[in-house]
Enzyme design. Structure first.
Site, short mmCIF file in Angstrom:
data_model
loop_
_atom_site.label_atom_id
_atom_site.label_comp_id
_atom_site.label_asym_id
_atom_site.label_seq_id
_atom_site.Cartn_x
_atom_site.Cartn_y
_atom_site.Cartn_z
N THR A 180 0.85 -1.19 0.00
CA THR A 180 0.00 0.00 0.00
C THR A 180 0.88 1.23 0.00
O THR A 180 1.90 1.29 0.71
CB THR A 180 -0.95 0.01 1.22
N HIS B 228 2.35 -11.56 14.36
CA HIS B 228 3.39 -12.10 15.25
C HIS B 228 3.09 -13.54 15.68
O HIS B 228 3.95 -14.20 16.28
CB HIS B 228 3.49 -11.20 16.50
#
Length: 423
Positions: free
Chosen positions: A341, A394
């Site tokens: 993006t 994560h």
């Protein structure tokens, strides 16, 4: 009588919202005429008449949510081809009128000649073209289409609008005086507000972004890239590149190539979580976030690892054009493995991109800005620098892996020739 049903629209879409009916109850339609526009989570879809006839009944109104296979209207079978107006009076009535002598009366004024029927009266158009035509007061029948089958697109309406003389401005009426501010302590004064309903796509975007933050253990790591080498390559090669490939050499092809090279070194970032399994993807379908009027969409450049710079630039340009004209197909949006993006196009200096689930990584680009950089212990130079950000899940990506991925992207971008080898 036949039923108008909501068609299947892809495996991930189960419902939609009736955005706009193009015809009214009682209107005559031809087979293939667009009856209504349906807004889904990803794209807008036009539903056409499967046979000619008269629109008997509209069951589901604009703004209502409908499911796949649901009946939303009925169409009575019969020959279409009319002007779209309700059926005329029966022939017997016309004969009766003709047989009755007309009473003597003063000579009537000359009748106004009817406008000749246009062969394009049943012309189809994309939703964005219809909307633009309505906004500019243009009849679609008057718009010349460049499409081989006669379908009108937004660019056709713009071309017609540029050629046509501007309509006369309506007389401006004097606006009523704004209410004076209340005296201090007067709580009866109501401040003006405007309430707008979210479009289905905007509501879906909002829902998915919240879900991404609630379900993923999302962290972001940052770095910065010296864009000097890339800007030098573009300056030296852009003219020959455009002459050969008929497309500009932009920054996105460099970033896409760098991302693919880094994903090959760190395959977990090109994966997704399925229950307690990690699905490692051995292909590289890179989503490119595009800001469209209805909200952010992420069309996908397929097999980016197999494409050259020109092919990547052409794919991105084509997808961005489709996104802004609201003509993306569902296949253009499905199945990306990683997303890029670019907030820098709007001037963003630094931001934290949100994951495009079920993907586990997204790279954020930002504005290129001249900043003083230490070349060595004694020299400083102003260099074109860009902050880059990697948001990652994560749950399956360790911090060290994310940092090394971003460092790899940085190194590949600062040595553009290496992209021909590493990419």
């Amino acid at each position: 009588m036949s039923e108008i049903k909501v068609p299947a629209m892809g495996e991930s879409i189960t419902e939609g919202t009736v955005s706009r009916w193009m015809v009214k109850e009682g209107d005559t339609v031809n087979q293939g005429d667009v009856l209504l526009e349906l807004e889904t989570d990803k794209v807008n879809i036009e539903i056409s008449a499967e046979e000619s006839g008269v629109l008997e009944k509209i069951i589901r109104q604009e703004g209502e949510t409908v499911e796949i296979g649901e009946t939303i209207g009925t169409l009575s079978a019969g020959s279409g081809g009319g002007s779209g107006a309700p059926a005329s009076e029966p022939a017997a009535t016309e004969e009766k009128k003709a047989a009755t002598p007309a009473p003597e009366a003063p000579t009537p004024p000359a009748p106004v000649a009817a406008a000749p029927e246009s062969s394009d009266s049943a012309k189809t158009a994309s939703p964005s073209a219809r909307k633009l035509a309505r906004e500019r007061g243009i009849e679609l029948d008057q718009v010349q289409s460049k499409d081989p089958i006669g379908r009108v697109y937004q660019d056709d309406v713009k071309s017609h609008s540029n050629q046509a003389p501007a309509p006369a401005a309506p007389p401006v009426s004097k606006a009523p005086a704004a209410p004076s501010a209340p005296a201090a302590g007067n709580s009866t004064y109501t401040k003006p507000v405007e309430r707008q309903r979210m479009s289905r796509r905007r509501a879906t975007i909002a829902k998915r972004l919240v879900e991404a933050q609630q379900t993923a253990a999302m962290l972001t790591t940052f770095n910065e890239v010296d864009m000097t080498a890339i800007m030098d390559v573009r300056k030296r090669r852009k003219d020959k590149f455009k002459e050969k490939h008929e497309i500009n050499l932009g920054f996105m092809s460099f970033f896409t190539k760098a991302v693919v090279g880094a994903l090959k070194k760190f395959p977990t970032i090109n994966a997704e979580i399925d229950g307690e399994d990690v699905v490692l993807k051995k292909y590289y379908d890179i989503g490119i976030a595009v800001s469209a009027k209805e909200g952010l969409v992420v069309p996908v450049v397929r097999d980016a690892d197999r494409l050259g710079f020109a092919e990547i630039e052409k794919s991105i340009a084509d997808l961005a054009s489709k996104a802004r004209s609201n003509t993306l197909a569902l296949s253009d949006l499905q199945g990306g493995t990683f997303t890029i993006t670019n907030g820098g196009t709007f001037g963003s200096l630094l931001s934290t991109p949100i994951l495009n689930t079920p993907q586990v990584g997204i790279l954020g680009m930002h504005k290129i800005q001249l900043r003083p950089v230490a070349i060595d212990a004694e020299r400083m130079e102003n260099r074109p620098m860009m902050y880059i950000a990697l948001s990652y899940d994560h749950r399956i990506i360790d911090g060290s892996e994310a940092v090394r991925f971003l460092v790899t992207v940085k190194e590949l971008l600062e040595d553009p020739e290496s992209l021909l080898i590493e990419g």
